[in-house]
Design a protein around this motif. Structure first.
Motif, PDB file in Angstrom:
ATOM      1  N   THR A   1       1.151  -1.396  -0.125  1.00  0.00           N
ATOM      2  CA  THR A   1      -0.395   0.052  -0.110  1.00  0.00           C
ATOM      3  C   THR A   1       0.810   1.360   0.164  1.00  0.00           C
TER       4      THR A   1
ATOM      5  N   LEU B   1     -10.796  -3.019  -1.773  1.00  0.00           N
ATOM      6  CA  LEU B   1      -8.935  -3.823  -0.899  1.00  0.00           C
ATOM      7  C   LEU B   1     -10.078  -5.247  -1.430  1.00  0.00           C
TER       8      LEU B   1
ATOM      9  N   LEU C   1      -7.732  -2.004   6.302  1.00  0.00           N
ATOM     10  CA  LEU C   1      -6.567  -2.655   5.316  1.00  0.00           C
ATOM     11  C   LEU C   1      -6.570  -4.444   5.830  1.00  0.00           C
TER      12      LEU C   1
END
Ligand code: NAD
Ligand code: WQD
Length: 371
Positions: free
Chosen positions: A9, A68, A120
């Motif tokens: 990321t 994601l 995340l």
């Protein structure tokens, strides 16, 4: 066959692009997610030029869990994440404000840095990805000179960040640690087999420098905030002079001390930390990534002026609010456990930075020089 597949990321950013290069060179496949808030896609071209391979790239926001999930679904081989995506301008330019940007817009910093890290972790959890290397910062220590015998700073130094940005970093360290520990405890209690989660909390000192080729370096989208990029602008004539924030510190020349670490060494630090997590399954641990050598602001001006070949103009002004006297790492733990130590000096970082800024005064907004 790749060694493994890593989601990076913030991989088009400064440290992320160098880490992507190190991973590709070591045989990993890399998938990058980045919103391009503070970076440009040109970084992907430069990575490809140097590595001979191009990472996969998705322009998404780190807070967007659904996006994601889609990336993990598309790349089931991902087994680890290196998490750089964050807002990081902890200080606003002197002319704008003496306080840091993160203290002016704290909710945005908590939303992106803390909220993005939670999104995340949730997405990783749903997709059974259990290794995370996190970009923490020496700034979590705050003013370590408030304790006796804590310079150079070891990992057991009590943390105490002095600004919102630093607090987001220490909070994320806690979020990751609590989550990893809970995973183990909950599954053990239920008598279920569990996959060990692993986390490396990497506390970087002051990253600087560029690729020795001069084709990859730091390219912030706005005004740079850090000492060396600002000095680079003085050297290229984009800035008249450097403002030195205080010469009344109790240091050898009155200016503040930092541990400047070459970005190529730092990128290698991520690679070795990831390899360590995958090989040793240690749970969660923090490591300092620094050289152990402190330099003052005047020493940096001198070293950079030496590579440029002329004196660079500066003016001493008042201390910057929130600055601390000395942030020098004790890197012994990373030296011994990760078998990592810096190989490149601050002077080499100055040389490489000068090659980068003199070849690319507009950063990635122009073509690389012809071979
Ligand atoms: P950078 O700004 O170059 O890289 C961060 C990347 O994250 C950028 O490419 C940016 O576009 C991306 N990003 C920002 N917000 C995002 C969002 N909402 N969604 C997706 N992507 C987003 O900064 P850097 O210097 O490479 O720093 C990388 C990491 O290291 C950061 O977490 C930073 O806090 C940390 N860190 C940096 C330093 C330093 O001095 N450079 C020191 C210690 C820690
Ligand atoms: C270095 C030294 C300044 C600019 C920041 C963040 C930290 C981490 C690294 C992300 C200090 C002096 C600077 C100038 C100066 N980033 N200086 N004139 O403040 O140590 O750390 O970047 O995690 O969180 O706070 O780095 O490069 O801004 O400053 O005199 O124009 O140079 O006072 O002593 P800092 P920096």
């Amino acid at each position: 066959m790749p060694v493994g597949t890593v989601l990076v990321t913030g991989g088009t950013g400064y440290i992320g692009s160098f880490t992507t290069l190190a991973l590709l060179d070591a045989g990993y496949d890399v998938v990058i997610v980045d919103s391009l808030y503070n970076s440009s896609k040109v970084a992907l071209d430069r990575i490809e030029l140097l590595a001979g391979r191009r990472p996969d790239f998705y322009q998404i926001d780190i807070t967007d869990e659904k996006a994601l999930d889609e990336v993990f679904a598309k790349h089931p081989a991902i087994d680890s994440v290196i998490h750089f995506a964050a807002l990081k301008a902890s200080f606003a330019p002197h002319s704008f404000s003496a306080v840091g940007e993160s203290s002016v817009i704290p909710l945005e910093y908590y939303r992106v840095n803390v909220g993005g890290s939670i999104a995340l972790l949730q997405s990783m959890s749903r997709n059974n990805v259990t290794n995370i290397v996190f970009s923490s910062s020496a700034t979590v220590y705050g003013d370590a000179t408030r304790f006796p015998n804590m310079i150079p700073i070891p990992e057991h130094c009590p943390i105490g960040p002095t600004n919102t940005y630093g607090r987001t970093k220490s909070m994320i360290e806690d979020v990751i640690s609590d989550y990893i520990n809970a995973q183990r405890n909950n599954l053990e209690k239920e008598g279920k087999p569990f996959q060990q989660w692993n986390g490396a909390l990497l506390r970087y000192f002051n990253p600087c420098g560029a690729h020795p080729s001069g084709i990859m370096g730091e390219d912030p989208q706005g005004i740079p905030f850090n000492l060396l990029p600002l000095l680079g602008q003085v050297a290229t004539g984009q800035r008249e002079k450097l403002l030195v924030y205080g010469e009344d510190y109790p240091s050898r020349d009155g200016t503040a001390i930092r541990d400047y670490i070459h970005v190529v060494d730092l990128a290698r630090g991520h690679l070795v930390a990831l390899n360590y997590l995958r090989a040793n399954q240690p749970g969660v641990k923090a490591w300092n990534l620094g050289s152990g050598r402190g330099s003052t602001v005047f020493e940096i001006i001198k070293a950079f002026s030496a590579v440029v070949g002329r004196d660079l103009k500066y003016e001493v002004v008042a201390r910057r609010a929130g600055d601390v006297l000395d942030l020098t790492a004790n890197p012994t733990l990373a030296n011994t456990e990760l078998n990592w130590k810096t190989e490149l000096t601050m002077e080499k970082a100055c040389e490489d930075l000068w090659r980068w800024v003199s070849n690319n005064p507009q950063g990635y907004r122009q073509e690389p020089p012809a071979e």
